[in-house]
Design an enzyme around this catalytic site. Structure first.
Site, PDB file in Angstrom:
ATOM      1  N   LYS A  23      36.659 -53.836  23.556  1.00  0.00           N
ATOM      2  CA  LYS A  23      35.583 -54.773  23.584  1.00  0.00           C
ATOM      3  C   LYS A  23      34.824 -54.882  22.401  1.00  0.00           C
ATOM      4  O   LYS A  23      34.168 -55.983  22.093  1.00  0.00           O
ATOM      5  CB  LYS A  23      34.553 -53.878  24.680  1.00  0.00           C
ATOM      6  CG  LYS A  23      35.282 -53.482  26.060  1.00  0.00           C
ATOM      7  CD  LYS A  23      34.208 -53.114  27.163  1.00  0.00           C
ATOM      8  CE  LYS A  23      33.508 -51.777  26.618  1.00  0.00           C
ATOM      9  NZ  LYS A  23      34.778 -50.665  27.014  1.00  0.00           N
ATOM     10  N   ARG A  37      42.792 -44.445  17.320  1.00  0.00           N
ATOM     11  CA  ARG A  37      41.635 -44.377  16.910  1.00  0.00           C
ATOM     12  C   ARG A  37      40.686 -43.371  16.425  1.00  0.00           C
ATOM     13  O   ARG A  37      40.041 -43.338  15.238  1.00  0.00           O
ATOM     14  CB  ARG A  37      40.413 -45.269  17.711  1.00  0.00           C
ATOM     15  CG  ARG A  37      39.146 -45.623  17.402  1.00  0.00           C
ATOM     16  CD  ARG A  37      38.546 -46.658  18.392  1.00  0.00           C
ATOM     17  NE  ARG A  37      37.807 -45.847  19.339  1.00  0.00           N
ATOM     18  CZ  ARG A  37      37.072 -46.561  20.437  1.00  0.00           C
ATOM     19  NH1 ARG A  37      37.134 -47.785  20.603  1.00  0.00           N
ATOM     20  NH2 ARG A  37      36.428 -45.763  21.207  1.00  0.00           N
ATOM     21  N   ARG A  63      35.886 -39.538  30.358  1.00  0.00           N
ATOM     22  CA  ARG A  63      35.342 -41.023  29.975  1.00  0.00           C
ATOM     23  C   ARG A  63      35.849 -41.868  31.184  1.00  0.00           C
ATOM     24  O   ARG A  63      35.173 -42.713  31.702  1.00  0.00           O
ATOM     25  CB  ARG A  63      35.520 -41.665  28.610  1.00  0.00           C
ATOM     26  CG  ARG A  63      34.310 -40.773  27.658  1.00  0.00           C
ATOM     27  CD  ARG A  63      34.783 -40.823  26.378  1.00  0.00           C
ATOM     28  NE  ARG A  63      34.658 -42.351  25.478  1.00  0.00           N
ATOM     29  CZ  ARG A  63      35.625 -42.506  24.707  1.00  0.00           C
ATOM     30  NH1 ARG A  63      36.408 -41.634  24.068  1.00  0.00           N
ATOM     31  NH2 ARG A  63      35.474 -43.533  24.040  1.00  0.00           N
ATOM     32  N   ARG A  80      34.741 -40.586  15.686  1.00  0.00           N
ATOM     33  CA  ARG A  80      34.347 -40.291  16.686  1.00  0.00           C
ATOM     34  C   ARG A  80      34.779 -38.753  17.546  1.00  0.00           C
ATOM     35  O   ARG A  80      35.835 -38.841  17.785  1.00  0.00           O
ATOM     36  CB  ARG A  80      34.601 -41.465  17.684  1.00  0.00           C
ATOM     37  CG  ARG A  80      33.390 -42.374  17.419  1.00  0.00           C
ATOM     38  CD  ARG A  80      33.683 -43.817  18.470  1.00  0.00           C
ATOM     39  NE  ARG A  80      33.436 -43.384  19.738  1.00  0.00           N
ATOM     40  CZ  ARG A  80      33.304 -44.411  20.763  1.00  0.00           C
ATOM     41  NH1 ARG A  80      33.453 -45.748  20.378  1.00  0.00           N
ATOM     42  NH2 ARG A  80      33.087 -44.244  22.033  1.00  0.00           N
ATOM     43  N   ARG A 111      26.760 -50.046  32.801  1.00  0.00           N
ATOM     44  CA  ARG A 111      27.959 -49.170  33.191  1.00  0.00           C
ATOM     45  C   ARG A 111      27.717 -48.418  34.442  1.00  0.00           C
ATOM     46  O   ARG A 111      28.449 -47.688  35.117  1.00  0.00           O
ATOM     47  CB  ARG A 111      27.943 -47.972  32.259  1.00  0.00           C
ATOM     48  CG  ARG A 111      29.051 -48.127  31.164  1.00  0.00           C
ATOM     49  CD  ARG A 111      28.983 -47.066  29.926  1.00  0.00           C
ATOM     50  NE  ARG A 111      30.044 -46.638  29.497  1.00  0.00           N
ATOM     51  CZ  ARG A 111      30.226 -46.879  28.193  1.00  0.00           C
ATOM     52  NH1 ARG A 111      29.497 -47.460  27.488  1.00  0.00           N
ATOM     53  NH2 ARG A 111      31.301 -46.319  27.688  1.00  0.00           N
TER      54      ARG A 111
END
Ligand code: AMP
Length: 372
Positions: A196, A310, A328, A316, A271
């Site tokens: 996204k 990532r 998640r 992160r 969300r």
């Protein structure tokens, strides 16, 4: 509730169903309280606009009553005309009866004048007027209105029985005339790692949109050790969602900072269902709406690999631990994925294959965006 388009005009949400129900109930109780104990009134609805109001009012009226209708018309398009046409008249004998008129809206008072004219020769015992809505700024008559549900400004409204050139009567809420929406707003949707953020960066340049990633805003706040950042951190570190109220207020503030935008790409928001409802109401107040939810569809095993990859460079913490990543997904599947149905039901859901080169995926999204 979202923006409505009826014929050539746009209407924004104005009065919700709950508020209407409360007003109708209150009116019915007032009328009942003011009547002598065993009085059986005859309610006369003024068609067409009153049909939903009359039905709901009469259901709320706690006592015996009779019901009749007259049909008058004074509107053409969105403006009122001076001549009131009689289409269906009264056929009951109303001599000595308590007549209670049910009107959906009184504005100039032309129709009301006509009602008084019709009933003045009928020898009724009492004539009372109940109007759900009233526009004090344009009322030009010196005629009594006994019960008013809600006074509103002089803007054209539709819904709950009221129409614009024949349509719009069936909506359970009231909508108000609004200029054509200026923005194109999309929700970029998909599970964590769907791409996204990457795609939003291309789209915002291509279409001159403002990109709001709630995750990025939270991370910015954490980096700057703000109060919001401290609060969000404990949820984010576990892969849990930050509470709705906090997230919604933050999102609104971000939108307000860019009030002149051509449109927004909402990334990571909404969300939850309550975030989606809040976003609709917030945009609706501004006469704007979500035009589409564009969803990147990617299988979960591809996502886990992408996120772990990532995590090696993103810094992160929620990308480095597979159990946090799984959590998640769990949050996504239990709280967020349902939003697909919500937007689908409004014909605003567009699923895009999110596997392939970044460029190809951008092209797929642009093809959808260009149709909006
Ligand atoms: P993201 O960058 O979109 O993957 O978001 C990272 C984390 O920020 C999420 O796992 C949540 O903890 C938090 N977050 C971001 N957006 C929202 C939202 N709309 N509602 C609740 N929490 C959010």
């Amino acid at each position: 509730m979202s923006i409505l388009k009826l014929h050539d005009l746009y209407f924004k949400p104005f009065i919700k169903k709950d508020e209407i129900n409360a007003i109708v109930k209150y009116l019915a109780e007032q009328v009942k309280d003011d009547l002598p104990k065993d009085e059986v009134p005859i309610f006369v609805g003024i068609l067409n606009g009153c049909f939903l109001f009359a039905a709901d009012f009469i259901r709320e009226f706690n006592g015996n009553c009779e019901v009749s209708f007259v049909k008058l018309a004074s509107y053409q398009g969105t403006s009122t005309t001076d001549t009131v046409k009689h289409l269906v008249g009264i056929n009951e004998d109303l001599t000595g009866r308590t007549v209670i008129i049910l009107e959906d809206i009184i504005d100039t008072g032309n129709t009301l004048q006509e009602i008084y004219n019709i009933f003045k020769n009928l020898d009724v015992k009492k004539l009372k007027i109940v109007s759900l809505f009233f526009k004090p700024d344009v009322f030009r008559k010196e005629l009594p209105i006994d019960y008013i549900g809600k006074s509103i400004e002089d803007k054209f409204i539709v819904g709950y029985g009221l129409d614009y050139n024949g349509i719009g009567r069936n909506y359970p809420e009231i909508y108000q005339l609004t200029p054509k929406p200026k923005m194109k707003n999309i929700v970029l949707f998909g599970p964590p790692g769907a791409g996204k953020g990457t795609q939003a960066n291309f789209l915002k340049e291509m279409y001159n949109l403002v990109h709001i990633s709630t995750g990025d805003v939270f991370r910015f706040n954490i980096k700057n050790a703000t109060e919001l950042g401290l609060l969000a951190k404990k949820y984010m570190d576990e892969g849990d969602l930050v509470p709705d109220e906090v997230t919604i207020n933050m999102l609104k503030a971000e939108v307000e900072k860019n009030a002149d935008a051509n449109g927004f790409i909402f990334d990571g928001f909404p969300r939850t269902q309550s975030q989606a409802d809040a976003l609709d109401a917030f945009l609706g107040d501004k006469g704007e709406q979500i035009n589409a939810m564009i969803a990147l569809e990617v299988p979960e095993d591809v996502l886990v690999t992408r996120l772990l990859e990532r995590g090696k460079t993103s810094g992160r913490t929620d990308d480095t631990d597979e159990s946090k990543i799984r959590n998640r997904f769990n949050e996504y599947n239990t709280k967020t994925a349902i939003l697909k149905d919500y937007f689908d039901a409004q014909n605003k859901y567009y699923g895009i294959d999110g596997v392939g080169s970044i460029e190809d995926i951008t092209k797929r999204i642009a093809e959808v965006f260009d149709t909006l």
